[in-house]
Design an enzyme around this catalytic site. Structure first.
Site, short mmCIF file in Angstrom:
data_model
loop_
_atom_site.label_atom_id
_atom_site.label_comp_id
_atom_site.label_asym_id
_atom_site.label_seq_id
_atom_site.Cartn_x
_atom_site.Cartn_y
_atom_site.Cartn_z
N GLU B 35 0.85 -1.19 0.00
CA GLU B 35 0.00 0.00 0.00
C GLU B 35 0.88 1.23 0.00
O GLU B 35 1.79 1.35 0.81
CB GLU B 35 -0.91 -0.02 1.24
CG GLU B 35 -1.71 1.25 1.49
CD GLU B 35 -2.56 1.66 0.29
OE1 GLU B 35 -3.34 0.83 -0.21
OE2 GLU B 35 -2.43 2.83 -0.16
N SER B 49 -19.47 5.18 -0.68
CA SER B 49 -20.77 5.45 -0.04
C SER B 49 -21.19 4.37 0.94
O SER B 49 -22.11 4.58 1.73
CB SER B 49 -21.87 5.59 -1.09
OG SER B 49 -21.54 6.56 -2.03
N ILE B 51 -22.55 1.26 0.35
CA ILE B 51 -23.80 0.56 0.08
C ILE B 51 -23.52 -0.87 -0.37
O ILE B 51 -22.66 -1.10 -1.21
CB ILE B 51 -24.61 1.29 -1.01
CG1 ILE B 51 -24.98 2.68 -0.50
CG2 ILE B 51 -25.88 0.50 -1.36
CD1 ILE B 51 -25.53 3.57 -1.57
N HIS B 53 -25.13 -3.28 -2.52
CA HIS B 53 -26.17 -3.10 -3.53
C HIS B 53 -27.08 -4.30 -3.67
O HIS B 53 -26.74 -5.41 -3.26
CB HIS B 53 -25.53 -2.73 -4.87
CG HIS B 53 -25.00 -1.34 -4.91
ND1 HIS B 53 -25.82 -0.25 -5.04
CD2 HIS B 53 -23.74 -0.86 -4.78
CE1 HIS B 53 -25.08 0.85 -5.01
NE2 HIS B 53 -23.81 0.51 -4.85
N CYS B 407 -19.02 12.96 20.98
CA CYS B 407 -20.07 12.93 19.95
C CYS B 407 -20.41 11.50 19.55
O CYS B 407 -21.56 11.17 19.33
CB CYS B 407 -19.64 13.71 18.72
SG CYS B 407 -19.17 15.42 19.07
#
Lengths: 419, 497, 120
Positions: B35, B49, B51, B53, B407
């Site tokens: 890396e 994002s 998701i 799918h 938080c």
């Protein structure tokens, strides 16, 4: 799990929490103060500059000095228990209220109490809240974080700084940066007027010839790993004039773009919040919509002087004691609302038969303004104000006599306006 | 390791490389993962994002369509083994017109053909009962209950941890700049002067797969970045939906979505803007209007008042728009894994299997390791525990009682475990623990994390970075810079009273 | 000569107009109290500021001890004073108000601690 019982629990050991705790305990009630940091005093500890306590003590004190006066008072009281490095994560309201407080030392403590004082203060608006475009490099700090790093830890975040926002912390930091050897290239303010106190403009900018760019905005942040510069764009009639943009080569950006009352725990109690202030709706005794849960200081609304925070918190504490003694009757309170040119007025209710103290913020900038409190459209009281602007809190009182006319009227709602 | 030669070197520790490396860790095979960044998941994956799918966007004829469906069903088991935040909350695609409903029907048929389980077409009542926050103008749509959300970086951290546990070696800050074909192996050189040897190579270099391919004298590829900007909203946002909400897709992209993250915040975006620069992750104000206009059309309660932060990521797109996963025709010991844009995250576990099979086909002998342990230890997270469970934990390990990030409720013990897992940048700690990721964006916790980092790693404050070389946070100590005489400022007379 | 300035003696911030022919004849307008006049005089003749900073603490509960000058300091002396402050190192215990530098450069101004620093 350790279980504890107190008459009242105060959330936060800063200026508001300390003043409230001293007053409540002074009246003979037992109090626990929960503080996240490893010492009392809150943000005052990092505010090493002077200018505190002029109203309260008639002395020009630094933040730590102001804090220590209250810390010493609270330490003298044996019915106050201080929990440092302790964070309340779970709370439930009821009779009694219960609080689960987390700490290294005791694990999770279950605390039951009859009254709660919310005194958590506020947090800073950050880059995400205001959406500055550009890259996301290291070197962008909120002004308060930079203040903490410099004044408590002794760490300097960069060598050439630009400050966005002319709030008091930003101004104070312009001077602090200069005084630790950092070059401050300018302070950028989107409004046409500064949002900090005048004396800070004079002492923190003018003294060092630091330019204040009013009606300007930060239109881009550059730099891949670390900030390498910013683009500043003037505003004309609310629109950016891209043609007149200029660049500043800085490695650091400090954001002083406003404070937001920190009401996470209030939400967990189910307290209803006022979108104008970001803090709880409170009655004349600063009690929120949840019985027994009170609020004072910057968690209620952002103050510009700590002296006002202390005053408000002590006032709040007196009502907490009434509540604990069973003599508090919220049904006798009546609403007071914002009229023309007023952003908010706190508290949201008044109590006839006593002197009520209010804080308000204006929506307008004006010299020789008039404050008008009216009932059913009829002025009840007027007060002349030499100068109003959104950044300067206005205070006023209504006493028994002012309110006597209201007691005969059926409609009880007062309205406050600035003309 | 035979003669200090690795069997396989995987270039790129994003979700694709990590999935491949983790798959290979089940076999008796010396694998190294390379890396260029300071931490894993710091490239394309970081801004994904998140998701999982629902298998209805692409036809079975495409490789990505097939791998998406295969990948999707692998996540439950992966989560049991690796404990990353993942929730099958379901996906809705919302139609506003009868025309759009026709596209919805096509997607439904595509999904059925892909053998997706549980897909349903919804009429107006059904879709609104599934997601009451939808715009009342939505006339119907598609429901994919198998769709879900995941923390992409966390998934990678877990994959890498598991791979390392089973013998895979991780080399970060290893940017491949040169390679030579030697007898039976590649000699791979990094920018920092390090080098190593490996018999097989997997090119999972994301945005830089074209450059890596060129370094190894393999196919000429051209990766074009497609920028996506997203906005993260507070967990208290009124517009936070229960399911992932899609509009009816356009040709370019799947459109602006509203995503409930697995940790309870809300994300809106992404945009889709082509650009040349692979390093340019800048955000722009003009996207704000586009994103919020589209998001509010789906869920009217979405508000800019709830924005915590905005960030941009780049999708590595390849001509033809399908995944390119194959044995290189020029280098028979190199497997190309390029053009992995959406639904790459969903497909990643299946890509791992697929690449393993390609390596076998290319001649790598893979025998299962008898001691392979697919499980990693679950690190307790204070925010997931009841006060009673938390108390029991703190009695054993006091550092769980010190809340560093208020938080997101992250304890000191969690920060320390991030550092001990090798996440020694501020961003690495953020992605591993969520500390600094909440509404104050580190305003209250970063100075505490700086202190813990110094204590745990022995780094000086000046060495600590946001995300690696050059992104240092502190330049000096008080007293280290001379205070200059502000000559321009008016000075007083020398008289003293 | 004429200079406009804002009086910072108190938070009221009166906007002053100061005019003078020579240093013995300074006229001040716009002030609401006597402080305004003396403020303006001083700003013209010998501007002074209270200096606040921090000093390295050798050991102690906090790493840096906040300090201030007990009186406003002539502006010209401030940078040198700050550089001097940053070279200091203090050993706890220190009590609030304790004098750390006495009669700086003969100005009669002292540097004092603004918080207690206990021994650990």
């Amino acid at each position: 799990m350790i279980e504890k019982h107190y008459d009242a629990v105060v959330f936060g050991g800063g200026s508001a929490g300390l003043a409230a705790a001293v007053r409540i305990a002074g009246q003979g009630c037992s109090v626990a103060v929960l503080e996240r940091e490893n010492e009392l005093g809150g943000i005052l500890n990092q505010c090493i500059h002077n200018g505190f306590g002029i109203q309260r003590f008639k002395e020009d004190l630094t933040g730590p000095e102001y804090a220590e006066r209250f810390i010493e008072m609270v330490e003298e009281l044996d019915n106050v228990s201080i929990f440092l490095e302790t964070t309340a994560l779970e709370v439930t309201h009821g009779t009694p209220h219960s609080v689960f407080a987390y700490s290294k030392r005791y694990g999770v403590i279950k605390i039951e109490c009859r009254a709660i004082v919310l005194a958590m203060g506020c947090r800073e608006r950050n880059r995400g809240n205001i959406g500055i475009p550009g890259t996301r490099p290291a070197g962008v700090f909120t002004a308060g974080l930079a203040q903490r790093l410099i004044n408590i830890d002794g760490y300097i975040p960069g060598r050439r700084a630009v400050i966005l926002g002319s709030g008091d912390i930003g101004l104070i930091m312009a001077r602090r940066l200069t005084w630790v050897g950092v070059e401050v290239l300018g302070v950028i303010e989107i409004q046409g007027y500064p949002s900090g106190l005048t004396r800070n403009i004079v002492q923190c900018l003018n003294d060092f010839n630091i330019p204040l760019y009013l009606s300007h905005t930060l239109s881009e942040i550059r730099g891949k790993d670390r900030v390498t510069g910013v683009t500043v764009t003037p505003l004309q009639d609310g629109k950016t004039v891209t043609a007149k943009s200029f660049d500043l080569d800085c490695d650091t950006i400090l954001l002083s773009v406003g404070l937001i009352p920190d009401n996470e725990l209030s939400r967990k109690f189910g307290v209803s919040l006022n979108p104008e202030t970001g803090g709880p709706f409170v009655d004349a005794g600063l009690m929120s919509s949840v019985p027994g849960v009170f609020a004072c200081g910057n968690v209620l609304h952002v103050h510009d002087l700590v002296d006002y925070v202390s005053e408000e918190s002590e006032r709040c504490a007196s009502f907490v004691v009434e509540y604990l003694n069973g003599t508090y009757n919220p049904l006798l309170h009546h609403p007071i609302v914002s009229g023309a040119n007023v952003k908010y007025v706190i508290p949201n209710k008044y109590l006839p038969g006593m002197t009520n103290r209010f804080y308000l913020r204006s929506l307008i900038v004006k010299n020789k303004a008039e404050l008008v409190i009216s009932l059913e459209g009829e002025p009840l009281k007027r007060k002349n104000l030499a100068h109003v602007q959104p950044s300067e809190m206005v205070s006023f009182s209504l006493d028994e006599q002012d309110l006597s006319r209201g007691s005969e009227s059926r409609e009880k709602k007062l309205e406050v306006s600035i003309y | 390791m035979k003669n200090n030669i690795y069997d396989v070197a995987v270039v790129g520790a994003g979700v694709v490389g990590a999935s491949i490396a983790r798959k290979l860790s089940a076999y008796a095979c010396d694998t190294v993962i390379l890396e260029k960044e300071w931490d894993v998941s710091f490239g394309v994956t970081k801004t994904n994002s998140g998701i999982i799918h629902g298998g209805f966007h692409y036809p079975t004829s495409t490789l990505k369509g097939r791998l998406e469906v295969l990948g999707n069903i692998m996540f439950d088991r992966l989560q049991q083994e690796l404990h990353f935040p993942f929730r099958r909350c379901g996906i809705l695609a919302a139609a506003f017109t009868i025309e759009e409903m026709k596209t919805i029907e096509k997607m439904y048929m595509q999904g059925v053909e892909n053998k997706v389980i549980g897909l349903e077409l919804c009429n107006r009542d059904r879709i609104h009962s599934l997601e009451p926050k939808l715009n009342p103008d939505v006339v119907g749509g598609l429901h994919a209950p198998s769709g879900g959300v995941i923390e992409p970086y966390h998934f990678v951290f877990s994959l890498i941890e598991s791979a390392k546990k089973n013998g895979v070696e991780l080399r970060t800050r290893f940017k491949v700049v040169k390679a030579e074909k030697r007898k039976g192996h590649f000699l791979i050189q990094a920018e920092n002067g390090e080098s190593l040897r490996a018999r097989y190579l997997v090119n999972a270099a994301g945005l830089y797969a074209d450059e890596v391919s060129a370094i190894f004298n393999a196919e000429h590829l051209q990766i074009k970045p497609l920028k996506g900007q997203e906005f993260l909203l507070d967990r208290n946002a009124a517009g936070l939906p229960g399911k992932v909400i899609f509009p009816v897709p356009s040709i370019v992209s799947k459109g602006i979505l509203v995503i409930p993250t697995p940790e309870g915040t809300c994300m809106v975006g992404p945009t889709a803007i082509e650009q040349k620069d692979k390093e340019d992750l800048s955000t722009s104000q003009s996207n704000f209007a586009t994103v919020f206009h589209s998001a509010r059309r789906l869920i009217p309660k979405i508000s800019e008042r709830d924005i915590i932060t905005s960030f941009a990521g780049l999708r590595p797109t390849l001509k033809g728009n399908d995944f390119y996963i194959a044995i290189s025709e020029k280098q028979p010991e190199l497997i190309q894994v390029a053009g992995i844009q959406s639904p790459g995250l969903t497909a990643a576990p299946a890509i791992g299997e697929y690449v393993k099979d390609l390596l076998k086909k290319a001649g790598l002998v893979l025998t299962e390791r008898p001691d392979y342990d697919p499980f990693v230890d679950e690190i307790p997270r204070i925010r997931k525990l009841s006060p009673y469970e938390a108390d029991a934990l703190v009695q054993k390990e006091p550092a769980y009682g010190e809340i560093i990030c208020r938080c997101e409720s992250v304890s000191e013990a969690e920060i320390v475990s991030a550092i001990r897992q090798g996440h020694t940048t501020m961003d690495g700690i953020k992605f591993y623990t969520r500390a600094q990721m909440g509404r104050c964006q580190g305003g209250f916790c970063s100075y505490k994390i700086l202190k813990i980092l110094q204590r745990e790693t022995g780094m000086s404050i000046e060495e600590i970075t946001k995300r690696g070389l050059g992104s240092n946070l502190i330049t000096d100590r008080v007293g280290g810079l001379a205070v200059k005489d502000p000559a321009a400022a008016p000075t007083g007379t020398e008289e003293v009273k | 000569m004429e200079r406009k300035m804002v009086c910072i003696s108190c938070p009221l911030g009166c906007r002053l107009t100061v005019t003078w022919e020579d240093e013995n004849d300074i006229a001040v307008k716009g002030n609401k109290c006597a402080k305004g006049e003396s403020y303006a005089q001083e700003e013209i003749l010998a501007p002074k500021r209270v200096v606040t900073a921090t000093v390295r603490a050798a050991t102690g509960a906090v790493r840096r001890l906040p300090v201030k000058t007990n009186l406003p300091m002539l502006k010209g002396y401030i940078p040198a004073l700050l550089n001097r402050i940053y070279k200091l190192e203090l050993r706890p215990p220190i009590v609030r108000g304790q004098v750390l530098l006495k009669n700086i450069e003969g100005t009669g101004v002292d540097l004092v601690a603004t918080r207690n620093l206990k021994k650990v």
